[in-house]
Each structure stands twice: as structure tokens, then as C-alpha cells.
Scaffold this motif. Structure first.
Motif, mmCIF file in Angstrom:
data_model
loop_
_atom_site.group_PDB
_atom_site.id
_atom_site.type_symbol
_atom_site.label_atom_id
_atom_site.label_comp_id
_atom_site.label_asym_id
_atom_site.label_seq_id
_atom_site.Cartn_x
_atom_site.Cartn_y
_atom_site.Cartn_z
ATOM 1 N N PRO A 127 3.447 -10.527 12.739
ATOM 2 C CA PRO A 127 2.394 -10.274 11.752
ATOM 3 C C PRO A 127 2.697 -9.070 10.852
ATOM 4 C CG PRO A 127 1.399 -10.911 13.814
ATOM 5 C CD PRO A 127 2.877 -10.739 14.083
ATOM 6 N N LEU A 128 3.166 -7.971 11.431
ATOM 7 C CA LEU A 128 3.472 -6.796 10.616
ATOM 8 C C LEU A 128 4.674 -7.034 9.715
ATOM 9 C CD1 LEU A 128 2.922 -3.899 9.770
ATOM 10 C CD2 LEU A 128 4.285 -3.145 11.752
ATOM 11 N N GLY A 129 5.702 -7.688 10.224
ATOM 12 C CA GLY A 129 6.891 -7.967 9.419
ATOM 13 C C GLY A 129 6.585 -8.862 8.230
ATOM 14 N N LEU A 130 5.782 -9.889 8.431
ATOM 15 C CA LEU A 130 5.414 -10.788 7.335
ATOM 16 C C LEU A 130 4.533 -10.074 6.314
ATOM 17 C CD1 LEU A 130 4.799 -14.005 9.446
ATOM 18 C CD2 LEU A 130 6.823 -13.434 8.083
ATOM 19 N N PHE A 131 3.608 -9.254 6.797
ATOM 20 C CA PHE A 131 2.774 -8.436 5.909
ATOM 21 C C PHE A 131 3.662 -7.546 5.033
ATOM 22 C CE2 PHE A 131 1.111 -4.121 5.404
ATOM 23 C CZ PHE A 131 -0.013 -4.342 4.631
ATOM 24 N N LYS A 132 4.604 -6.859 5.656
ATOM 25 C CA LYS A 132 5.492 -5.960 4.910
ATOM 26 C C LYS A 132 6.312 -6.724 3.874
ATOM 27 C CE LYS A 132 6.015 -2.195 8.219
ATOM 28 N NZ LYS A 132 6.957 -1.461 9.085
ATOM 29 N N TRP A 133 6.738 -7.948 4.209
ATOM 30 C CA TRP A 133 7.520 -8.725 3.249
ATOM 31 C C TRP A 133 6.677 -9.075 2.027
ATOM 32 C CZ3 TRP A 133 7.474 -13.090 0.443
ATOM 33 C CH2 TRP A 133 8.652 -13.409 -0.217
ATOM 34 N N VAL A 134 5.458 -9.561 2.240
ATOM 35 C CA VAL A 134 4.589 -9.906 1.109
ATOM 36 C C VAL A 134 4.302 -8.656 0.282
ATOM 37 C CG1 VAL A 134 2.298 -10.745 0.424
ATOM 38 C CG2 VAL A 134 3.588 -11.957 2.198
ATOM 39 N N GLN A 135 4.002 -7.570 0.942
ATOM 40 C CA GLN A 135 3.696 -6.333 0.223
ATOM 41 C C GLN A 135 4.892 -5.866 -0.618
ATOM 42 O OE1 GLN A 135 2.886 -2.812 2.584
ATOM 43 N NE2 GLN A 135 1.265 -2.236 1.168
ATOM 44 N N ALA A 136 6.093 -6.003 -0.096
ATOM 45 C CA ALA A 136 7.291 -5.533 -0.799
ATOM 46 C C ALA A 136 7.786 -6.503 -1.871
ATOM 47 C CB ALA A 136 8.410 -5.282 0.209
ATOM 48 N N ASN A 137 7.495 -7.791 -1.727
ATOM 49 C CA ASN A 137 8.115 -8.794 -2.599
ATOM 50 C C ASN A 137 7.184 -9.504 -3.567
ATOM 51 O OD1 ASN A 137 11.089 -9.114 -1.649
ATOM 52 N ND2 ASN A 137 9.858 -8.872 0.192
ATOM 53 N N ILE A 138 5.887 -9.350 -3.390
ATOM 54 C CA ILE A 138 4.930 -9.994 -4.290
ATOM 55 C C ILE A 138 4.191 -8.896 -5.056
ATOM 56 C CG2 ILE A 138 2.971 -11.570 -4.502
ATOM 57 C CD1 ILE A 138 5.607 -12.860 -3.407
ATOM 58 N N SER A 167 -2.001 -13.865 -3.170
ATOM 59 C CA SER A 167 -1.152 -13.152 -2.212
ATOM 60 C C SER A 167 -1.711 -13.331 -0.796
ATOM 61 C CB SER A 167 -0.991 -11.673 -2.572
ATOM 62 O OG SER A 167 -2.203 -10.974 -2.482
ATOM 63 N N SER A 168 -3.034 -13.426 -0.673
ATOM 64 C CA SER A 168 -3.636 -13.699 0.629
ATOM 65 C C SER A 168 -3.307 -15.111 1.107
ATOM 66 C CB SER A 168 -5.152 -13.493 0.577
ATOM 67 O OG SER A 168 -5.459 -12.141 0.363
ATOM 68 N N TYR A 169 -3.332 -16.065 0.190
ATOM 69 C CA TYR A 169 -2.932 -17.430 0.559
ATOM 70 C C TYR A 169 -1.496 -17.453 1.074
ATOM 71 C CZ TYR A 169 -7.024 -19.445 -1.889
ATOM 72 O OH TYR A 169 -8.293 -19.794 -2.298
ATOM 73 N N LEU A 170 -0.607 -16.715 0.424
ATOM 74 C CA LEU A 170 0.795 -16.691 0.852
ATOM 75 C C LEU A 170 0.922 -16.054 2.231
ATOM 76 C CD1 LEU A 170 3.801 -17.105 0.507
ATOM 77 C CD2 LEU A 170 3.865 -14.992 -0.873
ATOM 78 N N LEU A 171 0.283 -14.932 2.441
ATOM 79 C CA LEU A 171 0.376 -14.282 3.748
ATOM 80 C C LEU A 171 -0.212 -15.177 4.836
ATOM 81 C CD1 LEU A 171 1.221 -11.866 5.414
ATOM 82 C CD2 LEU A 171 -0.951 -10.765 4.805
ATOM 83 N N ALA A 172 -1.341 -15.806 4.564
ATOM 84 C CA ALA A 172 -1.940 -16.720 5.545
ATOM 85 C C ALA A 172 -1.006 -17.900 5.832
ATOM 86 C CB ALA A 172 -3.296 -17.217 5.055
ATOM 87 N N ALA A 173 -0.346 -18.426 4.799
ATOM 88 C CA ALA A 173 0.596 -19.537 4.994
ATOM 89 C C ALA A 173 1.759 -19.106 5.878
ATOM 90 C CB ALA A 173 1.092 -20.046 3.644
ATOM 91 N N LEU A 174 2.283 -17.912 5.641
ATOM 92 C CA LEU A 174 3.388 -17.407 6.475
ATOM 93 C C LEU A 174 2.933 -17.212 7.918
ATOM 94 C CD1 LEU A 174 4.971 -14.882 3.961
ATOM 95 C CD2 LEU A 174 6.039 -16.972 4.850
ATOM 96 N N TYR A 175 1.733 -16.662 8.101
ATOM 97 C CA TYR A 175 1.217 -16.501 9.459
ATOM 98 C C TYR A 175 1.076 -17.853 10.144
ATOM 99 C CZ TYR A 175 0.009 -11.514 8.898
ATOM 100 O OH TYR A 175 0.041 -10.153 8.736
ATOM 101 N N ARG A 176 0.428 -18.785 9.486
ATOM 102 C CA ARG A 176 0.213 -20.097 10.100
ATOM 103 C C ARG A 176 1.529 -20.801 10.415
ATOM 104 N NH1 ARG A 176 -4.912 -22.759 6.816
ATOM 105 N NH2 ARG A 176 -6.407 -21.103 7.296
ATOM 106 N N ALA A 177 2.488 -20.706 9.497
ATOM 107 C CA ALA A 177 3.784 -21.352 9.716
ATOM 108 C C ALA A 177 4.539 -20.731 10.892
ATOM 109 C CB ALA A 177 4.632 -21.278 8.444
ATOM 110 N N ALA A 232 -2.250 -7.308 1.953
ATOM 111 C CA ALA A 232 -1.001 -6.903 1.308
ATOM 112 C C ALA A 232 -1.254 -6.373 -0.089
ATOM 113 C CB ALA A 232 -0.017 -8.074 1.277
ATOM 114 N N ASN A 233 -2.278 -6.871 -0.750
ATOM 115 C CA ASN A 233 -2.588 -6.451 -2.115
ATOM 116 C C ASN A 233 -2.976 -4.968 -2.171
ATOM 117 O OD1 ASN A 233 -4.911 -6.309 -4.391
ATOM 118 N ND2 ASN A 233 -3.310 -7.757 -5.002
ATOM 119 N N LEU A 234 -3.791 -4.520 -1.227
ATOM 120 C CA LEU A 234 -4.218 -3.114 -1.199
ATOM 121 C C LEU A 234 -3.460 -2.273 -0.175
ATOM 122 C CD1 LEU A 234 -8.117 -3.351 -1.612
ATOM 123 C CD2 LEU A 234 -6.376 -2.868 -3.352
ATOM 124 N N GLY A 235 -2.584 -2.925 0.600
ATOM 125 C CA GLY A 235 -1.757 -2.187 1.546
ATOM 126 C C GLY A 235 -2.440 -1.794 2.840
#
Length: 125
Positions: free
Chosen positions: A31-42, A68-78, A119-122
Motif C-alpha cells: 500500500p505505501l509503495g503504490l501510494f508513493k508511486w502515484v504521488q511521484a508519477n501523477i 488520481s484516487s481512481y488510479l490508486l484504488a485500481a492499483l490497490y485492488r489489482a 496521493a493528491n494531497l500527500g
């Protein structure tokens, strides 16, 4: 379970999402790694009137809080982490609710509790 299923804007079963997950080192598929990726890349983009979804955020590398929330949720679910997109208001010191203060973020289920990732507000957990 709806919090693990792919849906219209949270396309967790899309080939692009699965390909992205496979590109991460195993240690980052958390969860933290995926959050960090979205925050750094989107990049935080301007508000859009219509939802575009996780794949648009991934393709454009820019999104408002919703996509950006949809993307993070998709990564989590996947990655088998239950997740859902939540909406509400971010209040300033005045506590006055204004339309422009509406915001979206992700809640995800990890280690026995629902947690917050924005990820949008960190903000994480």
C-alpha cells in the motif's frame, strides 16, 4: 467483494494496470509503495468536470484528485488490497463548507483496519 472488483473508473483488471504492477520490484507492491508511486508519477492536474478514470490518469501522467484516487484504488485492488474512493470536504480554518473544497481520496483495508491514502494531497494512513 466490491472493494476488490474492477469497475467503470477503477479498472483494476485492465492490462495497463497489471503491466504497471509487474514492472514494480516486489518490495514496492505494498500500500505505501503504490501510494508513493502515484504521488511521484501523477502530477496534480486541474479539476475536470467529468471523471476520466484510472487509465486516463495513468496515460496522461496528470490527474485531479478524483482520477488520481481512481488510479490508486485500481492499483490497490489489482494487488489484492481492498480499496474504495471516498469523497468529502477539506475544511480550512473557517470551517465553512465551499464547493471548491470538495475532494476525493482512497480508503484501503490493510492489517485489519481501513486506512486513508491521498496521493493528491500527500496524506497516507
Amino acid at each position: 467483494d466490491n472493494d476488490l472488483s474492477s469497475e467503470r473508473f477503477i479498472s483494476s483488471d485492465a492490462a495497463e494496470i497489471k503491466k504497471l504492477l509487474k514492472s514494480f520490484p516486489d518490495k514496492d507492491v505494498t500500500p505505501l509503495g503504490l501510494f508513493k508511486w502515484v504521488q511521484a508519477n501523477i502530477k496534480n492536474g486541474p479539476y475536470t468536470l467529468f471523471d476520466l478514470g484510472a487509465l486516463a490518469a495513468l496515460e496522461q501522467k496528470e490527474a485531479d484528485c478524483t482520477d488520481s484516487s481512481y488510479l490508486l484504488a485500481a492499483l490497490y485492488r489489482a494487488s489484492s488490497v481492498p480499496a474504495r474512493v471516498m469523497g468529502g470536504f477539506v475544511l480550512d480554518g473557517s470551517r465553512k463548507i465551499e464547493t471548491r473544497a470538495f475532494h476525493n481520496w482512497v480508503e484501503f483495508y490493510h492489517e485489519g483496519a481501513w486506512r486513508v491514502a491521498d496521493a493528491n494531497l500527500g496524506h497516507y494512513d
